[in-house]
Design a protein around this motif. Structure first.
Motif, PDB file in Angstrom:
ATOM      1  N   LEU A 114       4.525 -12.657  -5.510  1.00 49.90           N
ATOM      2  CA  LEU A 114       3.468 -12.083  -4.675  1.00 49.90           C
ATOM      3  C   LEU A 114       3.245 -12.941  -3.438  1.00 49.90           C
ATOM      4  O   LEU A 114       3.166 -12.424  -2.318  1.00 49.90           O
ATOM      5  N   GLY A 127       6.515 -12.966  -1.263  1.00 46.15           N
ATOM      6  CA  GLY A 127       6.705 -11.639  -0.707  1.00 46.15           C
ATOM      7  C   GLY A 127       5.728 -11.357   0.417  1.00 46.15           C
ATOM      8  O   GLY A 127       6.106 -10.784   1.452  1.00 46.15           O
ATOM      9  N   TYR A 128       4.478 -11.765   0.240  1.00 46.48           N
ATOM     10  CA  TYR A 128       3.476 -11.573   1.285  1.00 46.48           C
ATOM     11  C   TYR A 128       3.906 -12.263   2.572  1.00 46.48           C
ATOM     12  O   TYR A 128       3.848 -11.673   3.664  1.00 46.48           O
ATOM     13  N   ILE A 157       1.153  -3.719   3.581  1.00 42.26           N
ATOM     14  CA  ILE A 157       1.197  -5.187   3.548  1.00 42.26           C
ATOM     15  C   ILE A 157      -0.215  -5.761   3.556  1.00 42.26           C
ATOM     16  O   ILE A 157      -0.462  -6.836   2.982  1.00 42.26           O
ATOM     17  N   TRP A 160       1.361  -7.130  -6.730  1.00 40.64           N
ATOM     18  CA  TRP A 160       2.679  -7.661  -7.092  1.00 40.64           C
ATOM     19  C   TRP A 160       3.706  -6.527  -7.190  1.00 40.64           C
ATOM     20  O   TRP A 160       4.835  -6.652  -6.685  1.00 40.64           O
ATOM     21  N   ILE A 178      -1.169  -5.910   0.039  1.00 40.82           N
ATOM     22  CA  ILE A 178      -0.510  -7.055  -0.592  1.00 40.82           C
ATOM     23  C   ILE A 178      -1.218  -8.358  -0.230  1.00 40.82           C
ATOM     24  O   ILE A 178      -1.406  -9.236  -1.070  1.00 40.82           O
ATOM     25  N   THR A 182       4.566  -5.383  -3.784  1.00 40.95           N
ATOM     26  CA  THR A 182       5.402  -6.398  -3.130  1.00 40.95           C
ATOM     27  C   THR A 182       6.867  -6.203  -3.485  1.00 40.95           C
ATOM     28  O   THR A 182       7.744  -6.225  -2.608  1.00 40.95           O
TER      29      THR A 182
END
Length: 238
Positions: A168, A171-172, A144, A219, A147, A222
């Motif tokens: 992206l 999701g982060y 993470i 991405w 990411i 993610t």
């Protein structure tokens, strides 16, 4: 029925073993190439089946991903320049869709057996043993953090298409929050946030082909982690 599963797996990977060079067996006296391929094939199939059926506990699933990552890292060094692992994972994914896998107790037995094989092979190759809430926490945080850096970089450089950029960014945030919930005894995500902040503080002149690749890989990671964390992107209304 369980024996039929093993026959199915062995048949699926018998062709792949023939692609290995003789030099591998000569250079790695302690490992038998055919055995490694067969065992890795069962491990990969078990994980693919688990992703389809969701039969393991969340902790067991996290452990499985951890073992798979370490095995991929180790075996890629052994099979340098060979597409064999990619081929195995592709075959495993297709094999896991076979109608003989019913997502029942026998499937669970096979998945648990495959997880144990992952433990055994990983220990044989790396000497590492999974420690709950330590190994998985470090593994999740590391990914993470990657990411976060990609999301911060893309916020400055605007490399990705709008749809990818949104995935992206969303999701982060979702994965960072999921980390806090997954590890309530260690909810600190400051390292992840620092990675994002440092990336957003970059000058736009820093943007280049390398940052473009970083954003794209972030991405892709993610999307992978959203699946592994059993999260989903919101469906847009037509």
């Amino acid at each position: 029925m369980f024996k039929k599963y093993l026959v199915l797996i062995c048949a699926a990977f018998s062709v792949i073993t023939s692609l290995l060079s003789a030099s591998y067996a000569e250079q790695n006296k302690q490992l038998d190439s055919n055995e490694v391929i067969t065992e890795y094939g069962k491990i990969a199939t078990g994980l693919a089946l688990e992703e389809r059926c969701l039969l393991l506990s969340p902790v067991e699933t996290r452990e499985y991903y951890w073992h798979q990552y370490l095995l991929d890292f180790s075996l890629n060094k052994i099979f340098t320049g060979s597409p064999v692992l990619t081929m195995i994972r592709g075959t495993a994914h297709q094999t896991s869709k076979d109608e003989r896998f019913k997502c029942d107790q026998e499937s669970l037995d096979f998945i648990q057996s495959s997880l144990q094989k992952a433990r055994d092979l990983n220990f044989k190759l790396t000497g590492k043993v999974f420690e709950q809430n330590v190994s998985d926490h470090a593994f999740d945080e590391q990914r993470i953090t990657i990411i976060a850096a990609a999301a911060g970089t893309n916020a400055v450089c605007k490399h990705l298409l709008p749809e990818y950029e949104e995935q992206l960014r969303v999701g982060y945030e979702a994965l960072t929050n999921a980390m806090k919930m997954r590890y309530p005894e260690n909810p600190d995500t400051s390292r992840i946030k620092t990675s994002y902040t440092e990336a957003t503080n970059q000058e736009k002149t820093y943007c280049n082909k390398q940052t473009n690749q970083q954003a794209l890989q972030g991405w892709q990671l993610t999307r992978l982690l959203m699946q592994q964390f059993r999260l989903a992107f919101a469906t847009k209304k037509p």
